[in-house]
Design a protein around this motif. Sequence first.
Motif, PDB file in Angstrom:
ATOM      1  N   VAL A 135       0.847  -1.205   0.000  1.00 44.49           N
ATOM      2  CA  VAL A 135       0.000   0.000   0.000  1.00 44.49           C
ATOM      3  C   VAL A 135       0.875   1.245   0.000  1.00 44.49           C
ATOM      4  CG1 VAL A 135      -1.682   1.322   1.349  1.00 44.49           C
ATOM      5  CG2 VAL A 135      -1.910  -1.158   1.151  1.00 44.49           C
ATOM      6  N   TRP A 136       1.910   1.244   0.839  1.00 43.33           N
ATOM      7  CA  TRP A 136       2.798   2.403   0.917  1.00 43.33           C
ATOM      8  C   TRP A 136       3.678   2.527  -0.322  1.00 43.33           C
ATOM      9  CZ3 TRP A 136       1.682   6.098   4.176  1.00 43.33           C
ATOM     10  CH2 TRP A 136       0.860   5.782   5.257  1.00 43.33           C
ATOM     11  N   ASP A 145       2.666   6.332  -7.017  1.00 42.18           N
ATOM     12  CA  ASP A 145       1.671   7.263  -7.553  1.00 42.18           C
ATOM     13  C   ASP A 145       2.100   8.706  -7.313  1.00 42.18           C
ATOM     14  OD1 ASP A 145       0.191   5.057  -8.292  1.00 42.18           O
ATOM     15  OD2 ASP A 145      -1.332   5.293  -6.713  1.00 42.18           O
ATOM     16  N   GLY A 146       2.650   8.969  -6.129  1.00 40.10           N
ATOM     17  CA  GLY A 146       3.126  10.314  -5.824  1.00 40.10           C
ATOM     18  C   GLY A 146       4.235  10.749  -6.762  1.00 40.10           C
ATOM     19  N   LEU A 161       1.623  17.285  -2.452  1.00 39.12           N
ATOM     20  CA  LEU A 161       1.967  15.968  -3.004  1.00 39.12           C
ATOM     21  C   LEU A 161       3.375  15.541  -2.594  1.00 39.12           C
ATOM     22  CD1 LEU A 161       0.507  16.209  -6.616  1.00 39.12           C
ATOM     23  CD2 LEU A 161      -0.229  14.642  -4.813  1.00 39.12           C
ATOM     24  N   ARG A 162       4.301  16.486  -2.583  1.00 39.69           N
ATOM     25  CA  ARG A 162       5.685  16.178  -2.203  1.00 39.69           C
ATOM     26  C   ARG A 162       5.727  15.682  -0.746  1.00 39.69           C
ATOM     27  NH1 ARG A 162       7.451  20.417  -3.878  1.00 39.69           N
ATOM     28  NH2 ARG A 162       8.062  19.739  -5.940  1.00 39.69           N
ATOM     29  N   ALA A 163       4.988  16.348   0.127  1.00 40.78           N
ATOM     30  CA  ALA A 163       4.951  15.933   1.541  1.00 40.78           C
ATOM     31  C   ALA A 163       4.334  14.534   1.677  1.00 40.78           C
ATOM     32  CB  ALA A 163       4.161  16.944   2.363  1.00 40.78           C
ATOM     33  N   GLU A 164       3.268  14.266   0.960  1.00 36.36           N
ATOM     34  CA  GLU A 164       2.639  12.943   0.999  1.00 36.36           C
ATOM     35  C   GLU A 164       3.570  11.876   0.431  1.00 36.36           C
ATOM     36  OE1 GLU A 164      -0.301  11.839   2.276  1.00 36.36           O
ATOM     37  OE2 GLU A 164      -0.503  13.847   3.128  1.00 36.36           O
ATOM     38  N   HIS A 165       4.257  12.213  -0.660  1.00 34.69           N
ATOM     39  CA  HIS A 165       5.196  11.286  -1.289  1.00 34.69           C
ATOM     40  C   HIS A 165       6.340  10.952  -0.321  1.00 34.69           C
ATOM     41  CE1 HIS A 165       7.632   9.398  -4.371  1.00 34.69           C
ATOM     42  NE2 HIS A 165       8.605  10.249  -4.144  1.00 34.69           N
ATOM     43  N   GLU A 166       6.891  11.967   0.312  1.00 33.45           N
ATOM     44  CA  GLU A 166       7.982  11.746   1.272  1.00 33.45           C
ATOM     45  C   GLU A 166       7.513  10.912   2.460  1.00 33.45           C
ATOM     46  OE1 GLU A 166       9.368  15.707   2.101  1.00 33.45           O
ATOM     47  OE2 GLU A 166      10.293  15.896   0.116  1.00 33.45           O
ATOM     48  N   ARG A 167       6.281  11.151   2.923  1.00 36.04           N
ATOM     49  CA  ARG A 167       5.744  10.379   4.039  1.00 36.04           C
ATOM     50  C   ARG A 167       5.573   8.912   3.645  1.00 36.04           C
ATOM     51  NH1 ARG A 167       0.797  12.696   7.372  1.00 36.04           N
ATOM     52  NH2 ARG A 167       1.289  14.282   5.883  1.00 36.04           N
ATOM     53  N   ARG A 208       7.386   3.337   4.158  1.00 41.03           N
ATOM     54  CA  ARG A 208       7.870   2.138   3.466  1.00 41.03           C
ATOM     55  C   ARG A 208       9.278   1.763   3.933  1.00 41.03           C
ATOM     56  NH1 ARG A 208       9.727   3.200  -2.037  1.00 41.03           N
ATOM     57  NH2 ARG A 208      11.571   3.616  -0.793  1.00 41.03           N
ATOM     58  N   GLU A 209      10.153   2.744   4.091  1.00 40.17           N
ATOM     59  CA  GLU A 209      11.512   2.470   4.576  1.00 40.17           C
ATOM     60  C   GLU A 209      11.504   1.955   6.003  1.00 40.17           C
ATOM     61  OE1 GLU A 209      13.562   6.152   3.845  1.00 40.17           O
ATOM     62  OE2 GLU A 209      13.926   5.647   1.729  1.00 40.17           O
ATOM     63  N   GLU A 210      10.621   2.480   6.843  1.00 43.17           N
ATOM     64  CA  GLU A 210      10.519   1.990   8.222  1.00 43.17           C
ATOM     65  C   GLU A 210      10.022   0.543   8.254  1.00 43.17           C
ATOM     66  OE1 GLU A 210       8.088   4.914  10.166  1.00 43.17           O
ATOM     67  OE2 GLU A 210       9.704   6.384  10.200  1.00 43.17           O
TER      68      GLU A 210
END
Length: 124
Positions: A77-78, A84-85, A102-108, A113-115
């Motif tokens: 999902v992430w 998509d971002g 969008l950039r903030a959502e993409h980074e989140r 995902r990395e966590e």
Amino acid sequence: MNQGPARVVTDRRIELLLKMKASVLHLSSANYCWFEDPAKALCLKLVGTRSAAAPLTGLCDSSRCPQATHHLVHRSVWQTSADDGAVLLASPRGPAQEKDRLRAEHERSIQVREEIDTAAGKAG
């Protein structure tokens, strides 16, 4: 060294512990919500209430809520959100304010995902 009294853990005791936790566990495609303390639930804070019988999953921002956890099962999902971002950010269309959001959502999405990958022992 005194380790205290020995504890006998029976199947029945484990079953009772799981039943207690099951009442607060809410499953979603992007996270598990451990709705143990409504006062700490970000979804309830967003609507201005401190009490409810269940989380408001439609308002969940699991990457910021202290009661949400992410697991390997949620990774896809992430990853999809991050992919998509990236596509939307690469598009020349859209106002600058929307690109910032969008950039903030993409980074989140990438951070969550990395966590998940780190917790699972995977390389990013």
